[in-house]
Design an enzyme around this catalytic site. Structure first.
Site, PDB file in Angstrom:
ATOM      1  N   GLY A  95     109.413  -4.147  19.053  1.00 45.29           N
ATOM      2  CA  GLY A  95     108.619  -3.902  19.731  1.00 45.29           C
ATOM      3  C   GLY A  95     107.710  -3.680  18.886  1.00 45.29           C
ATOM      4  N   ASP A 316     112.633   0.197   7.131  1.00 41.87           N
ATOM      5  CA  ASP A 316     113.212  -0.915   7.600  1.00 41.87           C
ATOM      6  C   ASP A 316     114.520  -1.297   6.288  1.00 41.87           C
ATOM      7  OD1 ASP A 316     111.507  -1.900   9.946  1.00 41.87           O
ATOM      8  OD2 ASP A 316     110.083  -3.085   9.249  1.00 41.87           O
ATOM      9  N   LYS A 343     115.752   1.824  16.761  1.00 41.83           N
ATOM     10  CA  LYS A 343     115.133   0.991  16.093  1.00 41.83           C
ATOM     11  C   LYS A 343     115.761  -0.204  16.839  1.00 41.83           C
ATOM     12  CE  LYS A 343     112.186   1.831  12.616  1.00 41.83           C
ATOM     13  NZ  LYS A 343     110.746   2.045  12.900  1.00 41.83           N
ATOM     14  N   ARG A 389     118.271  -7.012  10.889  1.00 42.71           N
ATOM     15  CA  ARG A 389     118.594  -6.896   9.605  1.00 42.71           C
ATOM     16  C   ARG A 389     119.829  -6.105   9.660  1.00 42.71           C
ATOM     17  NH1 ARG A 389     113.322  -6.805   8.122  1.00 42.71           N
ATOM     18  NH2 ARG A 389     112.031  -6.734   8.873  1.00 42.71           N
TER      19      ARG A 389
END
Ligand code: S3P
Length: 429
Positions: A95, A316, A343, A389
């Site tokens: 992104g 994040d 996200k 993540r």
């Protein structure tokens, strides 16, 4: 690698890690090196898949970039040195690459087309394409430029005075990068402070940018000069081992040279509020991005509320903070975090879904989640959903599960932390 088996070891994690370079700063070092005049040398660059996508895009735009083990060298020729690419620019999963790249290309008088992976195809681009069109760029794409594939041709930009609807460093940075090429002064107002790596980098490359509270002003027609950048360790990567150290009984982990930019340090505030045993030694000296060492020890934790202006400072880290909260005493509430839905995956859904499979008590809300602490995690088959993540959070969760964890799609982790499993295993010796 379709899946990986993580066995319960019941072992404390001990040792020292040199956390790999910051992803946001690594992307920007390639981008600014490419639009500056002269040579830029970057040390501790993150060789993660996302940053490699940025390198590949700028090579296709005609920039010479040399990679060696410890040094990245970028031979920039200014904005005017960028050339019309004869291939499609592929941003992969990144992104940051696509949104900042759009800001740069908005000022370039040539045609580019941009694609990314399946996840990028779902991420909202109107937040950048709309203000860049207002500045004069021509952008086409799926659903009127809301989603990839996109095409852009630019040049002759007029300055913008824009109030960001969301606190997004990617949108802010895209507009700053376009503003650097506009004819006059642009102003961008943020609803809350987002990471300021772009602003710091402009100054490092000899450019000028002003900030008055939440209003950023930048002049067009600036020339940036090549420089030397040392990328600090990524606090968003360090976060996985901060949490591992805090929740695996008997652990003590030292994390070296981690970036401590105040727009990124929300996890430190949260861990302190939760009662973690966390010591930080900030390095003195004139670094354009502050950094220091962190020492985390296992300790008792309590639930907390995470909301408001803190959210952009730890956006994040929310997946791994959710895991941390499952091990605290009491309830943790995360609010005002609807950005998680856009996200790499919808991280409200993927965190809740996967932690529930491991036996956590966690509920999704409209703008975050509620985590009931004190759960003992079981084990089971979980998936990263292709989100780095989520994959790392689940691998850390496996360290405290009673049974085996099978993690599907672990390869996504190389987006931001290619040597994650090597680091994790080194703490078990
Ligand atoms: C980033 C900004 C954040 C963050 C992303 C990296 C950046 O996104 O979530 O991982 O490098 O500017 P938003 O700016 O969209 O919130």
């Amino acid at each position: 690698m379709e899946s990986i088996k993580l066995q319960p070891t019941n072992k404390a994690l001990n040792g020292e890690l040199e956390i790999p370079g910051d992803k946001s700063i690594s992307h920007r070092s390639v981008m600014f090196g490419s639009i500056a005049k002269g040579v830029t040398k970057v040390t501790n660059f993150l060789p993660g898949d996302d940053c490699l996508s940025t390198i590949s895009c700028f090579r296709k735009l005609g920039v010479k970039i040399e990679e060696s083990e410890n040094l990245l060298t970028i031979y920039g020729n200014g904005f005017d040195g960028l050339k019309e690419p004869d291939e499609i620019l592929d941003v992969g999963n990144s992104g940051t690459t696509i949104r900042l790249l759009l800001g740069i290309l908005a000022g370039r008088p040539f045609y580019s087309s941009i694609i990314g992976d399946q996840s990028i195809g779902k991420r909202p681009m109107t937040r950048v394409t709309e203000p860049l069109r207002q500045m004069g760029a021509t952008i086409n794409g799926r659903k009127d430029g809301a989603f990839t594939p996109l095409s852009i041709s630019g040049g002759g930009l007029i300055p913008i005075h824009y109030k960001l609807p969301v606190a997004s460093a990617q949108v802010k940075s895209a507009l700053i990068l376009a503003g650097l090429q506009a004819n006059g002064e642009s102003t961008i107002t943020e609803p809350a402070k987002s990471r300021d790596h772009t602003e710091r980098m402009i100054r490092k490359f000899g450019g000028e940018i002003q900030k008055d509270n939440q209003v950023i002003s930048v002049n067009g027609n600036q020339t940036l000069k090549g420089t030397e950048i040392h990328v600090p360790g990524d606090i968003s990567s360090a976060a996985f081992f901060l949490v591992a150290g805090a929740i695996v009984t008997g652990s003590e982990i030292v994390l070296k040279n981690v970036g401590l930019n105040p727009t990124r340090d929300g996890i430190i505030e949260v861990m302190n509020k939760m009662g973690a045993s966390l010591d930080i030694t900030q390095q003195t000296g004139d670094s354009f991005e502050p950094m220091g060492d962190m020492k985390i020890k296992f300790s008792k934790l309590k639930g907390t509320v995470i909301e408001g202006e803190l959210i952009p400072k730890l956006i994040d880290e929310i997946p791994i903070i959710a895991l941390l909260a499952t091990q605290a005493e009491g309830i943790t509430v995360i609010k005002n975090a609807e950005e998680l839905k856009v996200k790499e995956t919808n991280r409200i859904d993927t965190v809740v879904q996967e932690l529930t499979k491991l036996g956590a008590a966690i509920e999704a809300t409209n703008d975050g989640m509620i985590i009931y602490g004190g759960s003992s995690l079981t084990g089971g088959t979980v998936s990263s959903h292709g989100d780095h993540r989520i994959g790392m959070m689940l691998a850390i969760a496996a360290q405290i599960c009673r049974g085996e964890v099978i993690l599907e799609n672990p390869e996504a982790i190389s987006v931001s932390y290619p040597n994650f499993f090597a680091h994790l295993n080194s703490l078990k010796n």
